[in-house]
Write an enzyme that holds these catalytic residues in place. Structure first.
Site, PDB file in Angstrom:
ATOM      1  N   GLU A 271       0.815  -1.032   0.017  1.00  0.00           N
ATOM      2  CA  GLU A 271      -0.147   0.129   0.055  1.00  0.00           C
ATOM      3  C   GLU A 271       0.748   1.399  -0.099  1.00  0.00           C
ATOM      4  OE1 GLU A 271      -2.923   0.550   3.194  1.00  0.00           O
ATOM      5  OE2 GLU A 271      -4.454  -0.013   2.151  1.00  0.00           O
ATOM      6  N   HIS A 292       9.140 -26.279   1.400  1.00  0.00           N
ATOM      7  CA  HIS A 292       8.667 -27.290   0.685  1.00  0.00           C
ATOM      8  C   HIS A 292       7.527 -26.899  -0.203  1.00  0.00           C
ATOM      9  CE1 HIS A 292      11.276 -29.819   3.550  1.00  0.00           C
ATOM     10  NE2 HIS A 292      10.914 -28.859   4.358  1.00  0.00           N
ATOM     11  N   LYS A 403     -13.243   0.935  -1.786  1.00  0.00           N
ATOM     12  CA  LYS A 403     -14.134   1.056  -1.032  1.00  0.00           C
ATOM     13  C   LYS A 403     -15.147   2.365  -1.013  1.00  0.00           C
ATOM     14  CE  LYS A 403     -11.783   1.698   3.773  1.00  0.00           C
ATOM     15  NZ  LYS A 403     -10.866   2.425   4.667  1.00  0.00           N
TER      16      LYS A 403
HETATM   17  O1  LIG Z   1      -8.965   2.084  10.030  1.00  0.00           O
HETATM   18  P1  LIG Z   1      -9.892   2.028   8.735  1.00  0.00           P
HETATM   19  O2  LIG Z   1     -10.146   3.561   8.316  1.00  0.00           O
HETATM   20  O3  LIG Z   1     -11.085   1.254   9.309  1.00  0.00           O
HETATM   21  O4  LIG Z   1      -8.833   1.521   7.562  1.00  0.00           O
HETATM   22  C1  LIG Z   1      -8.691   0.276   7.389  1.00  0.00           C
HETATM   23  C2  LIG Z   1      -8.061   0.244   6.139  1.00  0.00           C
HETATM   24  O5  LIG Z   1      -8.727   0.608   5.228  1.00  0.00           O
HETATM   25  C3  LIG Z   1      -8.092   0.950   3.823  1.00  0.00           C
HETATM   26  O6  LIG Z   1      -8.272  -0.530   3.102  1.00  0.00           O
HETATM   27  C4  LIG Z   1      -7.033   1.244   4.043  1.00  0.00           C
HETATM   28  O7  LIG Z   1      -6.606   1.317   2.561  1.00  0.00           O
HETATM   29  C5  LIG Z   1      -6.138   0.927   4.958  1.00  0.00           C
HETATM   30  O8  LIG Z   1      -4.543   1.369   4.919  1.00  0.00           O
HETATM   31  C6  LIG Z   1      -6.658   0.804   6.151  1.00  0.00           C
HETATM   32  O9  LIG Z   1      -5.713   0.198   6.983  1.00  0.00           O
END
Ligand SMILES: O=P(O)(O)OC[C@H]1O[C@H](O)[C@H](O)[C@@H](O)[C@@H]1O
Length: 431
Positions: A271, A292, A403
């Site tokens: 990331e 293995h 997201k």
């Molecule tokens: O901590 P949050 O805001 O719930 O985010 C949780 C995760 O969400 C996304 O996938 C981001 O790309 C991550 O970097 C992050 O750790």
């Protein structure tokens, strides 16, 4: 941590980095180090993560977990950076508290955990920096309801770690839950050494001070030369090998307890560095198990890999019992620890003999102090690599895109990303 980059040199491996190239690269490391130091001083976004050993307050975390410190099982509800740091720490260390990390929304899996665990003796640790991540909030609602159905007052058994505002913060305020703050300027994947990673460690009774002291000792080694700083030696070597064709980085700890650290590293590396068509693909492996399975590819497949070993110098050992089978008698002279060590050395040598680049990261043992150093060292290596690539290490727009598309699909708002789902190109082959 100590780092040995000898097997990444061009005299050993191809791709490899010559000593002269490393010396030239060291000028860039010096310049990058100045930027990193400035970022830390200014508490700039992302760089602030490297200040956590000084900023995190273990007393505040311990006080917040006090109401749930008796938990026999701790559900940590979070995903990505809000789960993997805590999981790395608690999966590495022994504790009487069982930890379950709900970082997937597979209903069968969640249900099996909720049905198996005695919820009266359990507690919930909800973590989300943004407070909006759909998977985390959905899982929290499910777990909360399961507690209610079991007659357990979840408001007495929940701790929240989140940003200053957002839906999760509102929820914590509404129910008067103990709530810790994700420190400003610290992206999730760099937050293991804050409340995000340390609440679970505190409930498990681990030594928070030692985690931070180990990290602080690693921070002391940051300097303007890769030849003097193990973290930068690793970050610079990984970067240089990627530039020369090693686009894959297989992280292979030789300790079962460190298996999750490879998952945590995969998020950190992918990331942070996967931007602008650049970045090295992290792969999760485990010694000796994957000797293995994957080793064949690493030694004889395409020359596009760096293998990163992590090895602990000492730990609990166990004698291999004698046997009267003559062919196995050599085992009776050894311990499992010696076998593990021999397998590690043999694998490392087998890659070097085939001219495949590999790097060895050594920690003294798997304890809080050394883990703190390892987490901090790999984060610093990643920040340095980001500087060398010239990418913005601390953002993750590609993940945010998906997201938003998910939220749009579920009717959680107007997100143009969701429209792309309907535009999928199909070329179906059906049975
Ligand atoms: O901590 P949050 O805001 O719930 O985010 C949780 C995760 O969400 C996304 O996938 C981001 O790309 C991550 O970097 C992050 O750790």
């Amino acid at each position: 941590m100590n780092v040995d980059i000898g097997n990444a040199l061009a005299s050993v491996a191809s791709p490899g980095v010559s000593r002269e190239s490393l010396e030239r690269l060291d000028n860039h490391v010096a310049a990058a180090h100045e930027r990193i130091e400035r970022g830390m001083e200014n508490q700039a976004h992302g760089y602030e993560a490297l200040n956590l050993p000084q900023r995190t307050d273990p007393d505040e975390i311990r006080a917040a977990v006090e109401p749930i410190a008796d938990a026999e099982t701790l559900f940590t509800v979070g995903i990505g950076g809000s789960s993997l740091g805590a999981a790395t720490i608690t999966n590495a260390l022994e504790s009487d508290t069982e930890t379950i990390f709900l970082d997937n929304v597979d209903p069968e899996w969640i249900t099996s955990h909720l049905e198996r665990v005695s919820l009266e003796n359990a507690a919930i640790n909800v973590v989300s920096r943004s407070g909006t991540t759909a998977e985390t909030l959905a899982n929290f609602l499910v777990v909360r309801e399961a507690f209610e159905s079991a007659g357990v007052d979840w408001t007495e058994r929940t701790i929240v770690t989140t940003g200053e505002s957002g839906p999760l913060r509102e929820l914590a305020d509404r129910h008067d839950l103990p709530a810790l703050k994700v420190p400003d300027g610290v992206p999730g994947r760099f937050s293991a050494l804050s409340a995000v990673g340390m609440v679970a460690a505190a409930v498990c009774g681990h030594d928070l001070e030692a985690l931070l002291e180990g990290a602080a000792a690693e921070a002391e080694t940051l300097s303007g030369s890769l030849f003097e700083c193990p973290a930068y030696a690793y970050g610079a070597t990984a970067y240089a090998l990627d530039e020369r064709g090693a686009g894959v980085n297989a992280m292979m700890p030789y300790a079962e307890s460190l298996e999750t650290s490879a998952e945590w590293f995969a998020q950190l590396w992918a990331e942070s560095l996967g931007k602008d068509d650049l970045g090295q693909t992290p792969v999760r492996a485990l010694g000796v198990t994957d000797q293995h399975s994957q080793l064949q590819l690493y030694r004889a497949g395409p020359r596009d890999k760096l293998v990163t070993f992590v090895t602990a110098q000492e730990g609990t050992d166990r004698q291999i019992p004698d046997t009267d089978v003559a062919e196995l008698s050599y085992l009776g002279d050894a311990t499992l620890g010696e076998l593990l060590e021999a397998e590690f050395e043999a694998t490392e040598a087998s890659l070097a003999a085939a001219g495949r680049p590999n790097v060895r990261i050594e920690i003294e043992r798997v304890d809080e102090y050394e883990l703190g150093g390892l987490l901090y060292g790999l984060e610093a290596a990643c920040v340095l690599a980001g500087e060398l690539y010239g990418v913005n290490t601390f953002e993750q727009p590609a993940v945010e895109w998906a997201k938003n598309a998910t939220r749009g699909l579920l009717g959680g708002g107007e997100f143009e990303e969701a429209e792309a789902v309907a535009d999928k190109t199909e070329l179906r082959v059906e049975r």
